[in-house]
Structure formats: structure tokens, C-alpha cells
Design an enzyme around this catalytic site. Sequence first.
Site, short mmCIF file in Angstrom:
data_model
loop_
_atom_site.label_atom_id
_atom_site.label_comp_id
_atom_site.label_asym_id
_atom_site.label_seq_id
_atom_site.Cartn_x
_atom_site.Cartn_y
_atom_site.Cartn_z
N ASN A 160 0.84 -1.19 0.00
CA ASN A 160 0.00 0.00 0.00
C ASN A 160 0.88 1.25 0.00
O ASN A 160 1.81 1.34 0.79
CB ASN A 160 -0.89 0.00 1.26
CG ASN A 160 -1.70 1.25 1.37
OD1 ASN A 160 -2.57 1.51 0.56
ND2 ASN A 160 -1.43 2.05 2.39
N GLU A 161 0.59 2.16 -0.88
CA GLU A 161 1.25 3.46 -0.92
C GLU A 161 2.77 3.36 -0.77
O GLU A 161 3.37 3.90 0.15
CB GLU A 161 0.69 4.38 0.16
CG GLU A 161 -0.79 4.64 0.01
CD GLU A 161 -1.42 5.38 1.18
OE1 GLU A 161 -0.68 5.82 2.10
OE2 GLU A 161 -2.64 5.53 1.16
#
Length: 167
Positions: A160-161
Site C-alpha cells: 500500500n502506498e
Amino acid sequence: VYKLPPYSPAAAGFGASDAAFLQSLGFTVVRVGVIWKAVEPEPGVYDKAYLNQIEGTVRTLGQHGIVSILDFHQDQMNEQFGGEGFPDWAVQDDGLPNPKTAFPAGYTSNPALQRAYDNFWADKPGPDGIGLQEYYAAAWKHVAQRFAGNDSVLGYELINEPFPGSD
């Protein structure tokens, strides 16, 4: 994503009534957060009980016609930077200053956090001389093998990210 120990949606109270609610809204896919720190609390040691909890959430969603994307979730890498995701043993900040900065400002203003990402992306040796990315890949392999036959898992979000570090 439940971002506090023990990091499982069920620990936050997620259950069948929540899955039914999502189904009633027309959801057919959700992202289920998986925290590397919970998957591999010690280098090379995988927490079967945690993965059982994630599997229970995936099963509950599947019973309501919702498939899951398993997401190795992280925000600002680790609790010491005001986030979560990476195990403590995988964080290498080389002792740089670690000002307490709220998410997401730490990404651009915290030298220790930036160095920890630099070291991760450079695959610096972790415990036993094994590269940090190698540990990460092995953890993902373990999770993917665990859920390989589960028809309620649609796919995987590798990180994620992802933040590039000082670059």
C-alpha cells in the site's frame, strides 16, 4: 484495514453483519489489510493464528458474495514513525533523527523514515544477512501459498502506498 494490534478486522469487531451490510450496498470486492508485522513478527517466523483471522474475514466476506484483495498495508512503515506495517526488526533508520510527525507528513519530513525506506528499497541486509526485500518477498510467498486455493481471494496488492524514500 485494522491498524492496531492484533491487526485483524475481527479484532475491530468486523463480522457477518458488516459483510451483509456491504453486500446490501452492492459491494462485490473489498481490500483486506494484511500487516507484515503480524504475518512475520520475527524473521522467518509466520503467525498462523493471525493468518487464520484474516482467512476468517475473507471467508465471512465470501459468504456474502464479496471477494477480497489481500493488501500488505503500511502507512509510514512502522509505529515508531507514527504508522504501521513493517515489523520492528525490518526497520533500519541508521539512527537518523526521528521527529514525531503525523501521517502523512512524515513521508516528506522525517529523515529516519526516509532512510528506512532507502534501506528497504536497497535490499539492505536484515537479520541473518538476508536482504529486507527478500524477507518481504518470502512473507508474501507464504501468504500467497496460504490463500492459493481460496476462491474468495481475487488478488493481491503488494504494498500500500509505496514511498520511494529520500528520492
